[in-house]
Every structure is written in structure tokens, then in C-alpha cells.
Design a protein around this motif. Sequence first.
Motif, mmCIF file in Angstrom:
data_model
loop_
_atom_site.group_PDB
_atom_site.id
_atom_site.type_symbol
_atom_site.label_atom_id
_atom_site.label_comp_id
_atom_site.label_asym_id
_atom_site.label_seq_id
_atom_site.Cartn_x
_atom_site.Cartn_y
_atom_site.Cartn_z
ATOM 1 N N VAL A 73 15.008 -7.896 18.733
ATOM 2 C CA VAL A 73 14.840 -6.462 19.009
ATOM 3 C C VAL A 73 13.493 -6.201 19.671
ATOM 4 C CG1 VAL A 73 14.548 -4.205 17.907
ATOM 5 C CG2 VAL A 73 16.455 -5.672 17.242
ATOM 6 N N MET A 74 12.445 -6.869 19.206
ATOM 7 C CA MET A 74 11.121 -6.662 19.809
ATOM 8 C C MET A 74 11.103 -7.144 21.256
ATOM 9 S SD MET A 74 8.235 -7.270 16.828
ATOM 10 C CE MET A 74 8.407 -9.028 16.811
ATOM 11 N N ALA A 75 11.805 -8.236 21.546
ATOM 12 C CA ALA A 75 11.793 -8.812 22.891
ATOM 13 C C ALA A 75 12.747 -8.116 23.847
ATOM 14 C CB ALA A 75 12.141 -10.301 22.828
ATOM 15 N N GLN A 76 13.925 -7.730 23.365
ATOM 16 C CA GLN A 76 14.975 -7.233 24.247
ATOM 17 C C GLN A 76 15.317 -5.757 24.058
ATOM 18 O OE1 GLN A 76 18.317 -9.820 23.584
ATOM 19 N NE2 GLN A 76 17.185 -11.654 24.157
ATOM 20 N N GLY A 77 14.783 -5.148 23.024
ATOM 21 C CA GLY A 77 15.129 -3.752 22.745
ATOM 22 C C GLY A 77 16.403 -3.659 21.937
ATOM 23 N N GLY A 78 16.963 -2.493 21.918
ATOM 24 C CA GLY A 78 18.182 -2.276 21.150
ATOM 25 C C GLY A 78 17.869 -1.913 19.715
ATOM 26 N N GLU A 79 18.864 -2.083 18.883
ATOM 27 C CA GLU A 79 18.750 -1.703 17.481
ATOM 28 C C GLU A 79 19.512 -2.708 16.637
ATOM 29 O OE1 GLU A 79 20.564 1.918 14.952
ATOM 30 O OE2 GLU A 79 19.237 2.539 16.589
ATOM 31 N N TRP A 80 19.043 -2.943 15.427
ATOM 32 C CA TRP A 80 19.720 -3.823 14.489
ATOM 33 C C TRP A 80 19.572 -3.236 13.094
ATOM 34 C CZ3 TRP A 80 18.193 -7.236 10.422
ATOM 35 C CH2 TRP A 80 19.184 -8.130 10.009
ATOM 36 N N THR A 81 20.645 -3.263 12.326
ATOM 37 C CA THR A 81 20.590 -2.738 10.970
ATOM 38 C C THR A 81 21.096 -3.791 9.993
ATOM 39 O OG1 THR A 81 22.786 -1.757 11.129
ATOM 40 C CG2 THR A 81 20.931 -0.355 11.692
ATOM 41 N N ARG A 82 20.607 -3.682 8.771
ATOM 42 C CA ARG A 82 21.046 -4.556 7.692
ATOM 43 C C ARG A 82 21.189 -3.702 6.449
ATOM 44 N NH1 ARG A 82 19.552 -8.261 3.548
ATOM 45 N NH2 ARG A 82 20.486 -10.313 3.886
ATOM 46 N N ALA A 83 22.424 -3.549 6.014
ATOM 47 C CA ALA A 83 22.692 -2.786 4.802
ATOM 48 C C ALA A 83 22.577 -3.708 3.598
ATOM 49 C CB ALA A 83 24.080 -2.167 4.860
ATOM 50 N N GLY A 84 21.931 -3.224 2.566
ATOM 51 C CA GLY A 84 21.784 -4.000 1.350
ATOM 52 C C GLY A 84 22.368 -3.264 0.162
ATOM 53 N N LYS A 85 22.175 -3.826 -1.010
ATOM 54 C CA LYS A 85 22.692 -3.228 -2.231
ATOM 55 C C LYS A 85 21.979 -1.916 -2.554
ATOM 56 C CE LYS A 85 21.494 -6.956 -4.035
ATOM 57 N NZ LYS A 85 20.957 -8.029 -4.811
ATOM 58 N N VAL A 86 20.665 -1.882 -2.326
ATOM 59 C CA VAL A 86 19.854 -0.727 -2.696
ATOM 60 C C VAL A 86 19.195 -0.080 -1.478
ATOM 61 C CG1 VAL A 86 17.893 0.030 -4.103
ATOM 62 C CG2 VAL A 86 19.407 -1.762 -4.950
ATOM 63 N N PHE A 87 18.811 -0.911 -0.498
ATOM 64 C CA PHE A 87 18.075 -0.423 0.671
ATOM 65 C C PHE A 87 18.780 -0.790 1.965
ATOM 66 C CE2 PHE A 87 14.767 -0.547 -2.536
ATOM 67 C CZ PHE A 87 14.071 0.621 -2.295
ATOM 68 N N SER B 231 0.821 -1.204 0.000
ATOM 69 C CA SER B 231 0.000 0.000 0.000
ATOM 70 C C SER B 231 0.859 1.259 0.000
ATOM 71 C CB SER B 231 -0.940 -0.002 1.211
ATOM 72 O OG SER B 231 -0.214 -0.161 2.410
ATOM 73 N N MET B 232 0.212 2.356 -0.375
ATOM 74 C CA MET B 232 0.895 3.643 -0.473
ATOM 75 C C MET B 232 1.633 3.959 0.825
ATOM 76 S SD MET B 232 -0.656 7.362 -1.442
ATOM 77 C CE MET B 232 -1.046 6.888 -3.106
ATOM 78 N N GLY B 233 2.852 4.421 0.683
ATOM 79 C CA GLY B 233 3.685 4.727 1.836
ATOM 80 C C GLY B 233 4.585 3.565 2.223
ATOM 81 N N HIS B 234 4.327 2.392 1.630
ATOM 82 C CA HIS B 234 5.129 1.210 1.939
ATOM 83 C C HIS B 234 5.738 0.593 0.678
ATOM 84 C CE1 HIS B 234 2.382 1.541 5.419
ATOM 85 N NE2 HIS B 234 3.511 1.323 6.062
ATOM 86 N N GLU B 235 5.792 1.383 -0.392
ATOM 87 C CA GLU B 235 6.346 0.880 -1.648
ATOM 88 C C GLU B 235 7.793 0.431 -1.486
ATOM 89 O OE1 GLU B 235 3.353 4.153 -2.838
ATOM 90 O OE2 GLU B 235 4.918 3.925 -1.328
ATOM 91 N N ALA B 236 8.565 1.155 -0.702
ATOM 92 C CA ALA B 236 9.974 0.799 -0.498
ATOM 93 C C ALA B 236 10.099 -0.560 0.183
ATOM 94 C CB ALA B 236 10.696 1.875 0.318
ATOM 95 N N LEU B 237 9.179 -0.885 1.058
ATOM 96 C CA LEU B 237 9.189 -2.191 1.711
ATOM 97 C C LEU B 237 9.008 -3.297 0.679
ATOM 98 C CD1 LEU B 237 9.164 -4.185 4.047
ATOM 99 C CD2 LEU B 237 6.837 -3.460 4.575
ATOM 100 N N GLY B 238 8.109 -3.094 -0.272
ATOM 101 C CA GLY B 238 7.916 -4.071 -1.337
ATOM 102 C C GLY B 238 9.160 -4.240 -2.188
ATOM 103 N N ARG B 239 9.776 -3.134 -2.537
ATOM 104 C CA ARG B 239 11.010 -3.203 -3.325
ATOM 105 C C ARG B 239 12.121 -3.872 -2.530
ATOM 106 N NH1 ARG B 239 12.690 2.237 -5.274
ATOM 107 N NH2 ARG B 239 14.335 0.998 -6.225
ATOM 108 N N TRP B 240 12.195 -3.585 -1.217
ATOM 109 C CA TRP B 240 13.211 -4.204 -0.362
ATOM 110 C C TRP B 240 13.023 -5.718 -0.309
ATOM 111 C CZ3 TRP B 240 12.424 -6.505 4.562
ATOM 112 C CH2 TRP B 240 13.607 -6.815 5.265
ATOM 113 N N LEU B 241 11.772 -6.166 -0.167
ATOM 114 C CA LEU B 241 11.515 -7.602 -0.141
ATOM 115 C C LEU B 241 12.067 -8.278 -1.393
ATOM 116 C CD1 LEU B 241 7.826 -7.829 1.146
ATOM 117 C CD2 LEU B 241 9.865 -8.664 2.328
ATOM 118 N N VAL B 242 11.773 -7.707 -2.539
ATOM 119 C CA VAL B 242 12.170 -8.311 -3.812
ATOM 120 C C VAL B 242 13.661 -8.130 -4.082
ATOM 121 C CG1 VAL B 242 11.839 -8.197 -6.322
ATOM 122 C CG2 VAL B 242 9.866 -8.050 -4.785
#
Length: 125
Positions: free
Chosen positions: A50-64, A19-30
Motif C-alpha cells: 500500500v505504501m509503494a503502490q497506493g490503494g487500500e487494504w483492510t484486515r478484519a479481526g475478532k475485536v479490531f 502512548s496516549m491516543g494509540h492504546e487501540a494499536l497496543g490492544r490490536w497487536l496483542v
Amino acid sequence: MDYEFRRNTLDDSFHAELSMGHEALGRWLVDELGTDHAAIDEVVENLNLVMAQGGEWTRAGKVFHLQLTQDEALIQANVLLEGDDEEMPDVDLHTYEEESVSLCGPEDLLLVLEAWQDFIRRYGR
């Protein structure tokens, strides 16, 4: 958040429309996860941590780039992270940015990831 997953039977490609506003999520999935079950499992595992213990996690990709916190999941195009201070021409980049950034709750991301993984398992090669 609404989503629709499709598989093109001619070339075996997968597509995700959100849905609108989440287009980048769709592109990231693919573009970033695709049909790589190990990558999806890695994101799901870290998302649950992260949901259970807090903190932060990142994942760098080719495009996103994915950034997870206990409160939100942010997906944005790497080009937006470059922080280039060059003066931009006077054009409306609002639409471009909407397609380059998605923000949602971690629970919503988990639901989409589980649905995506189920879809590619069911219709994958």
C-alpha cells in the motif's frame, strides 16, 4: 509514538502499551496479531504494498479492524463499525472511543510492527 512491550514470565503472555491516543494499536497487536508471525508478515507485506503502490487494504479481526491507505493506518474496535442507530444514553464516551481507535502514519505502524515482531521472536516460546 512511544511504546513498551513486556512479557509476563508467569503465564507467558505478551503486553503492548502505547502512548496516549494509540492504546487501540497496543490492544490490536496483542489481541489480533499476538505471537502469530504469519499474521504479522501478512500485515507488513500488505502495508509495504500500500505504501509503494497506493490503494487500500483492510484486515478484519475478532475485536479490531485495520484499514490501511498510503496516508494512514486506522485501527478501530469492530463495535464502532456496527453503525447501530439506536439512541445512546447521555454519557461521555470520549474516553472509550480514545481507547478504541488509533490513527497513525503507515511508516509509524511499520516501525511498531517490526519492533513487535522482533520482541516476540526474542522473548517468545
